[in-house]
Design an enzyme around this catalytic site. Structure first.
Site, mmCIF file in Angstrom:
data_model
loop_
_atom_site.group_PDB
_atom_site.id
_atom_site.type_symbol
_atom_site.label_atom_id
_atom_site.label_comp_id
_atom_site.label_asym_id
_atom_site.label_seq_id
_atom_site.Cartn_x
_atom_site.Cartn_y
_atom_site.Cartn_z
ATOM 1 N N HIS A 155 20.004 39.200 15.397
ATOM 2 C CA HIS A 155 21.713 39.622 15.027
ATOM 3 C C HIS A 155 22.082 38.888 13.305
ATOM 4 C CE1 HIS A 155 23.951 41.380 17.582
ATOM 5 N NE2 HIS A 155 24.238 40.015 18.613
ATOM 6 N N GLN A 192 28.315 38.088 14.790
ATOM 7 C CA GLN A 192 30.355 39.260 15.615
ATOM 8 C C GLN A 192 31.225 38.975 15.685
ATOM 9 O OE1 GLN A 192 26.988 37.966 18.813
ATOM 10 N NE2 GLN A 192 27.376 39.953 19.758
ATOM 11 N N HIS A 202 17.667 37.072 21.001
ATOM 12 C CA HIS A 202 18.856 38.369 20.500
ATOM 13 C C HIS A 202 19.509 37.742 19.604
ATOM 14 C CE1 HIS A 202 21.408 41.215 22.781
ATOM 15 N NE2 HIS A 202 22.146 40.395 21.338
ATOM 16 N N GLU A 203 19.881 36.425 19.168
ATOM 17 C CA GLU A 203 20.624 36.111 18.804
ATOM 18 C C GLU A 203 20.765 35.688 17.353
ATOM 19 O OE1 GLU A 203 23.627 35.624 19.368
ATOM 20 O OE2 GLU A 203 23.967 36.263 21.707
ATOM 21 N N CYS A 228 24.835 42.590 24.936
ATOM 22 C CA CYS A 228 25.112 42.283 23.861
ATOM 23 C C CYS A 228 26.942 42.160 23.850
ATOM 24 C CB CYS A 228 24.310 43.114 22.810
ATOM 25 S SG CYS A 228 25.277 42.362 21.849
ATOM 26 N N LEU A 229 27.490 41.700 23.916
ATOM 27 C CA LEU A 229 29.063 41.483 23.943
ATOM 28 C C LEU A 229 29.757 42.741 22.774
ATOM 29 C CD1 LEU A 229 30.213 37.522 23.613
ATOM 30 C CD2 LEU A 229 29.955 39.442 26.192
ATOM 31 N N GLY A 289 25.502 34.123 24.657
ATOM 32 C CA GLY A 289 24.798 33.674 23.299
ATOM 33 C C GLY A 289 26.409 34.895 22.616
HETATM 34 ZN ZN ZN Z 1 24.265 40.408 20.886
#
Ligand code: ZN
Length: 150
Positions: A135, A51, A131-132, A89-90, A46
């Protein structure tokens, strides 16, 4: 398409609220294309626009290879149950923790064609959606982690 730079924890942008998309312009569809490519390149499941430094309510999710969800202005309209599973998380490399999330969610969003859609997800998909969407409101999984794993 282009691989975009993923910003990391500590960057103040990750704490900002993203703005709703009012019109699906070529800039938005190109952003979606680039986000999918960037997510895949980084082996993520995701990615939210913030991000990659764009404060717009846009996310992409691919928890099952080949099934990509592109969500514009996603809003979680239903939550049920509880799950405690591992998350990463990236933007938070090398860190994984257990979070408490709803077991099932329904998310309402607009797709790139401008159609209002609803998607029900459970398990990993439900976690990814939460999660997304977090963000987009400046939240990271580290805010809701209940314990870290090695
Ligand atoms: Zn994330």
């Amino acid at each position: 398409m282009a691989i975009l730079n993923i910003i990391k924890e500590g960057d103040p942008l990750l704490r900002k609220h993203s703005r709703a998309v009012e019109e699906i312009t070529p800039r938005i569809t190109t952003l979606l294309d680039d986000m999918v490519e960037t997510m895949r390149k980084a082996n993520g499941c995701g990615l939210a626009a913030v991000q990659v430094g764009v404060l717009r309510r846009v996310v992409v999710i691919e928890v099952e290879e080949g099934t990509v969800y592109e969500m514009i202005n996603p809003e979680i309209v239903f939550r049920a149950g509880v799950q405690e599973e591992q998350e990463g998380c990236l933007s938070v490399p090398e860190k994984w923790g257990i979070t408490r999330r709803p077991a099932r969610v329904t998310v309402r969003f607009t797709n790139r064609e401008g159609t209002l859609c609803e998607l029900r997800g459970e398990g990993l998909l439900a976690r990814a959606i939460c999660h997304e969407v977090d963000h987009l409101d400046g939240k990271l999984f580290t805010d809701v982690v209940i314990r870290y794993e090695d």
